[in-house]
Motif scaffolding. Structure first.
Motif, PDB file in Angstrom:
ATOM      1  N   SER A  41      16.756 -39.146 -30.610  1.00 50.58           N
ATOM      2  CA  SER A  41      17.621 -39.538 -29.383  1.00 50.58           C
ATOM      3  C   SER A  41      18.598 -40.220 -30.144  1.00 50.58           C
ATOM      4  O   SER A  41      20.291 -39.744 -29.557  1.00 50.58           O
ATOM      5  CB  SER A  41      16.474 -40.967 -28.971  1.00 50.58           C
ATOM      6  N   SER A  42      18.865 -41.186 -31.006  1.00 46.50           N
ATOM      7  CA  SER A  42      20.450 -40.635 -31.992  1.00 46.50           C
ATOM      8  C   SER A  42      20.945 -39.469 -31.923  1.00 46.50           C
ATOM      9  O   SER A  42      22.208 -39.151 -31.452  1.00 46.50           O
ATOM     10  CB  SER A  42      19.811 -41.576 -32.718  1.00 46.50           C
ATOM     11  N   ASN A  43      20.032 -38.907 -32.257  1.00 44.89           N
ATOM     12  CA  ASN A  43      20.915 -37.426 -33.092  1.00 44.89           C
ATOM     13  C   ASN A  43      21.192 -36.651 -31.573  1.00 44.89           C
ATOM     14  O   ASN A  43      22.029 -36.254 -31.542  1.00 44.89           O
ATOM     15  CB  ASN A  43      19.437 -36.516 -33.421  1.00 44.89           C
ATOM     16  N   ASP A  44      20.900 -36.691 -30.296  1.00 46.58           N
ATOM     17  CA  ASP A  44      21.070 -36.652 -29.140  1.00 46.58           C
ATOM     18  C   ASP A  44      22.226 -36.681 -28.046  1.00 46.58           C
ATOM     19  O   ASP A  44      23.286 -36.305 -28.292  1.00 46.58           O
ATOM     20  CB  ASP A  44      19.939 -36.569 -28.073  1.00 46.58           C
ATOM     21  N   ASN A  45      22.270 -37.825 -28.666  1.00 49.16           N
ATOM     22  CA  ASN A  45      23.378 -38.631 -28.275  1.00 49.16           C
ATOM     23  C   ASN A  45      24.518 -38.652 -28.870  1.00 49.16           C
ATOM     24  O   ASN A  45      25.935 -38.130 -29.029  1.00 49.16           O
ATOM     25  CB  ASN A  45      23.327 -40.564 -28.659  1.00 49.16           C
ATOM     26  N   ALA A  46      24.258 -38.372 -30.710  1.00 45.99           N
ATOM     27  CA  ALA A  46      25.363 -37.924 -31.572  1.00 45.99           C
ATOM     28  C   ALA A  46      25.291 -36.354 -31.258  1.00 45.99           C
ATOM     29  O   ALA A  46      27.540 -36.418 -31.075  1.00 45.99           O
ATOM     30  CB  ALA A  46      25.252 -37.711 -33.241  1.00 45.99           C
ATOM     31  N   ARG A  47      24.659 -35.563 -30.987  1.00 47.85           N
ATOM     32  CA  ARG A  47      25.537 -34.009 -30.408  1.00 47.85           C
ATOM     33  C   ARG A  47      26.346 -34.825 -29.090  1.00 47.85           C
ATOM     34  O   ARG A  47      27.628 -33.806 -29.057  1.00 47.85           O
ATOM     35  CB  ARG A  47      23.808 -33.572 -30.314  1.00 47.85           C
ATOM     36  N   ARG A  48      25.638 -35.494 -28.035  1.00 49.89           N
ATOM     37  CA  ARG A  48      26.151 -36.095 -27.109  1.00 49.89           C
ATOM     38  C   ARG A  48      27.346 -36.379 -27.240  1.00 49.89           C
ATOM     39  O   ARG A  48      28.486 -36.456 -26.356  1.00 49.89           O
ATOM     40  CB  ARG A  48      25.666 -36.745 -25.954  1.00 49.89           C
ATOM     41  N   ASP A  49      27.318 -37.358 -28.185  1.00 49.26           N
ATOM     42  CA  ASP A  49      28.665 -37.564 -28.574  1.00 49.26           C
ATOM     43  C   ASP A  49      30.345 -36.608 -29.091  1.00 49.26           C
ATOM     44  O   ASP A  49      31.017 -36.827 -28.308  1.00 49.26           O
ATOM     45  CB  ASP A  49      28.660 -38.909 -29.224  1.00 49.26           C
ATOM     46  N   LEU A  50      29.335 -36.243 -30.188  1.00 42.51           N
ATOM     47  CA  LEU A  50      30.933 -35.413 -30.160  1.00 42.51           C
ATOM     48  C   LEU A  50      31.166 -34.324 -29.578  1.00 42.51           C
ATOM     49  O   LEU A  50      32.486 -33.416 -29.968  1.00 42.51           O
ATOM     50  CB  LEU A  50      29.392 -34.641 -31.220  1.00 42.51           C
TER      51      LEU A  50
END
Length: 731
Positions: A41-50
């Motif tokens: 989820s954090s990785n998905d959030n990071a991808r979304r944030d990027l």
């Protein structure tokens, strides 16, 4: 431990020791899975944030480029450009470059590449023609075009610019080229970036046009090969992992600008993986501690539990042997419950054995009773398994259908015994019951033909049993009986034959009675003419004439009933007005009514209703009803004949103030040979066929007839209805 309880598998001690492992390991695995989910989820959030960051930067860069394009378009509308006053245009362009942060210079170019002015060079300097691809593309496409990094032919430095076509008269006249300071773009994309996050802009040749970190070191150089591969796979935008120019694994997001430039943002993967690794190490250490404590606890409790379970096993074995079990106690709640359950099970087992014996005896008696009932009714049973399509036949069922005892257990054997003209009806009724019609109940009669017994009539009574599968009812079994109805059908055939012969006898009797009536009536008429009126002989002859007329009417009614029963009567249907018919019927009974000093009133609507009927038969109906009303109404009584139109029907009512009808006789007053039971004027009672004839004639016309009465002494009302016709009545 008794020999019969010797363990043959894994011991309880090993199982108890394995319980903490089985409890902790799944929990540990689940926790690791949760950590992975959190990391994912954090990785998905990071991808979304990027992705959001690169979108924001792309908007910012696009805004800068659009602002530059807008200023150049406004500059292209400056009048000195049209008047070729290049000195004024040159000074204004220099002031514009000085005011705008990030602008390097402005160049005005003719369509053939001739440079009119360059704010980096003095006005009037010798400037070689410009033949950059983006300038040519702007002229051809007539829209602003963003360039890749290229080297200036005058200064030799690497530049980025945007070429804006300036139209005049519907065609491109000049091109204004705005050259951008690459360092200013680096400052734009560096705004709002987090620590460790880097942004860059790559031109169409995958060269670094701007970079938020170490711009000078990377400007004009190719971006990392891994970035180029990702951007080629998703040419518009995307988020993925790859290797940076430094060989570091990073998460990168990118978006194309105007189909030429690409804005990219990336950050090292290690920034997000370190917290996950720290959490995993902590979780594994905690799981080891919990597992150790659980193993020690299981070993300490194992011995005590094993002893209690061994005692339970002994009691269970005793229960299987039918032994009486004592009530035992235990400090372990579950074991104590097992002891209680075993004790109760022993008691229930004894009671259950007793009840099974009683149930077995009751079923045996019930089966014998059922067999006696089936034998008494000569009924056969069957059980059709609809799922497997197998039928269990009783011996009597096979005998009814004339089938041998070795008949295959399938329904086709029965169907083949049913005649072809009845087979479809039987199959449709069975299918309807299986489909749930009438809650699966089935009752029908059909005939079967067998070589040994010929035609027999069978009554089938059955019930479909359903089951629920996936919230849908499905037919499971069809269980029922077959009853032999051959004797009843043969009896009905005999009754029908007797009824037919009765009708033939009545018809023959009526003909035989009718033949001598005409000569008698003619003789009475001739005789009355030779006698003195009001003499005794004249009155006797008149009475004879009336009785002959009455006898003739009875015989005619008897003939009509016989014709209707045999289906030989023919109606001459035509549109008629009811007025003349009513008038003729009233005239026919007028003498009878006047003789009894009765009052007869007639009420007809205006206009007169039209019905499609046989006028003679309708007149016959009215005569019978009026004659019947006069017959059962005392002298000085009232008789009303009312005709009215109600919707699509014409209603004719005959009311009287006569003796009335008892409530118990209202239902059978229209049956053959039925007479109203009253002591008044019994001498005038007929054969009881007049009202039956009325009912049959009205029904032949598609109408209905009914009678009402408030009881004896309150008169009666006979009503019949005929369909109203819209046709024109015949003359």
């Amino acid at each position: 431990m008794p020999a019969r309880l010797r363990p043959r598998g894994v011991s309880l001690r090993m199982l108890l020791a394995g319980l903490p492992i089985l409890a902790v390991l799944p929990l540990l695995a689940f926790s690791l899975w949760l950590l992975y989910i959190v990391w994912q989820s954090s990785n998905d959030n990071a991808r979304r944030d990027l992705s959001q960051t690169v979108d924001t930067l792309a908007v910012a860069v696009d805004r800068e480029l659009m602002g530059l394009t807008r200023e150049l378009l406004l500059l292209g509308d400056f009048p000195p450009l049209d008047t070729h006053d290049m000195a004024v245009f040159y000074r204004y362009s220099q002031e514009l470059v000085a005011r705008k942060e990030g602008w390097d210079s402005i160049v005005a170019v003719e369509l053939d590449g001739t440079v009119l002015m360059n704010t980096d060079k003095p006005l009037g300097s010798e400037l070689a023609p410009i033949n950059q691809p983006h300038v040519k593309k702007a002229i051809e496409s007539r829209v602003p075009v963003l360039s890749n990094i290229y080297r200036d032919q005058y200064s030799g430095k690497q530049l980025i610019s945007i070429a804006v076509p300036i139209p005049r008269g519907g065609a491109v006249r000049w091109v204004l080229e705005g050259r951008i300071d690459p360092d200013s773009l680096s400052r734009v994309i560096a705004r709002g970036l987090g620590p460790g996050t880097t942004a860059l802009i790559a031109d169409g040749n995958n060269l670094a046009a701007a970079r938020s970190r170490d711009f000078a070191s990377y400007f004009g150089k190719p971006i990392a090969q891994g970035f180029r591969t990702l951007m080629d796979s998703e040419p518009v935008n995307g988020v993925d992992s790859g290797l940076s120019a430094d060989g570091v694994e990073v998460l990168v997001a990118w978006r194309r600008l105007q189909g030429v430039w690409t804005v990219a943002v990336f950050e090292p993967m290690a920034v997000r993986d370190v917290p996950l690794q720290r959490s995993i190490n902590t979780l594994l250490a905690f799981g080891g501690v919990v597992l150790t404590i659980g193993l020690l606890s299981s070993l300490l409790l194992g011995k005590r539990i094993r002893q209690a379970i061994a005692q339970v096993a002994d009691d269970a074995h005793g229960l299987a042997q039918g032994e009486a079990l004592p009530r035992r106690l235990s400090r372990i709640t579950e074991v104590a419950a097992m002891f209680d359950s075993l004790t109760d099970a022993g008691r229930i087992q004894i009671e259950g054995n007793r009840e099974r014996e009683q149930t077995h005896d009751a079923l045996k008696v019930s089966g014998e009773r059922l067999k006696l009932a089936l034998d008494a009714t000569e009924a056969g049973v069957f059980d059709w398994d609809l799922i497997r399509d197998k039928v269990e036949w009783g011996e009597r069922s096979l005998d009814l259908f004339g089938l041998p005892p070795d008949t295959p257990p399938e329904l086709g054997a029965m169907i083949r015994r049913i005649p072809d003209d009845e087979r479809a009806r039987v199959a449709a009724a069975i299918d309807a019951a299986i489909a749930g019609v009438d809650l699966g109940r089935l009752q029908l009669e059909f005939s079967v033909i067998s070589p040994e017994k010929g035609r027999r009539w069978i009554e089938m009574r059955a019930m479909v049993h359903f089951e629920v599968i996936a919230r849908q009812l499905r037919a499971k079994r069809l269980i029922g009986v077959f009853v032999d109805q051959t004797e009843r059908h043969e009896g009905l055939d005999l009754l029908r034959e007797a009824d037919r012969r009765k009708d033939e006898f009545l018809a023959m009797l009526a003909h035989e009675l009718r033949n001598p009536l005409a000569p008698i009536r003619n003789a009475a008429s001739l005789l009355s003419r030779t006698l003195t009126p009001e003499s005794t002989q004249w009155r006797a002859v008149r009475m004879l004439d009336r009785q002959v007329s009455h006898m003739t009417r009875l015989v005619n009614d008897l003939l009509d009933v016989s014709r209707i029963s045999q289906g030989k009567i023919e109606l001459r249907l035509e549109p008629i007005r009811l007025g003349p018919v009513v008038e003729g019927a009233v005239d026919a009974v007028r003498a009878q009514v006047d003789e009894r000093h009765q009052s007869l009133t007639v009420k007809l609507p205006n206009p007169e209703p039209v019905v499609e009927a046989d006028s003679i038969r309708i007149a016959q109906v009215l005569e019978n009803l009026l004659s019947n009303a006069s017959k059962y109404t005392p002298p000085e009584g009232l008789i009303n004949l009312d005709v009215e139109t109600l919707g699509d029907e014409v209603v004719i009512k005959v009311r009287d103030t006569g003796i009335g009808i008892a409530p118990g006789q209202l239902t059978n007053v229209f049956e053959m040979f039925t007479q109203i039971d009253a002591t008044l004027d019994r001498a005038q009672g007929g054969l009881g066929i007049g009202l039956s004839l009325v009912k049959r004639l009205v029904e032949l016309h598609g109408g209905t007839v009914a009678v009402t009465s408030e009881g004896l002494g309150h008169g009666s009302c006979f009503e019949f209805r005929l369909p109203r016709s819209d046709k024109t009545a015949v003359a």
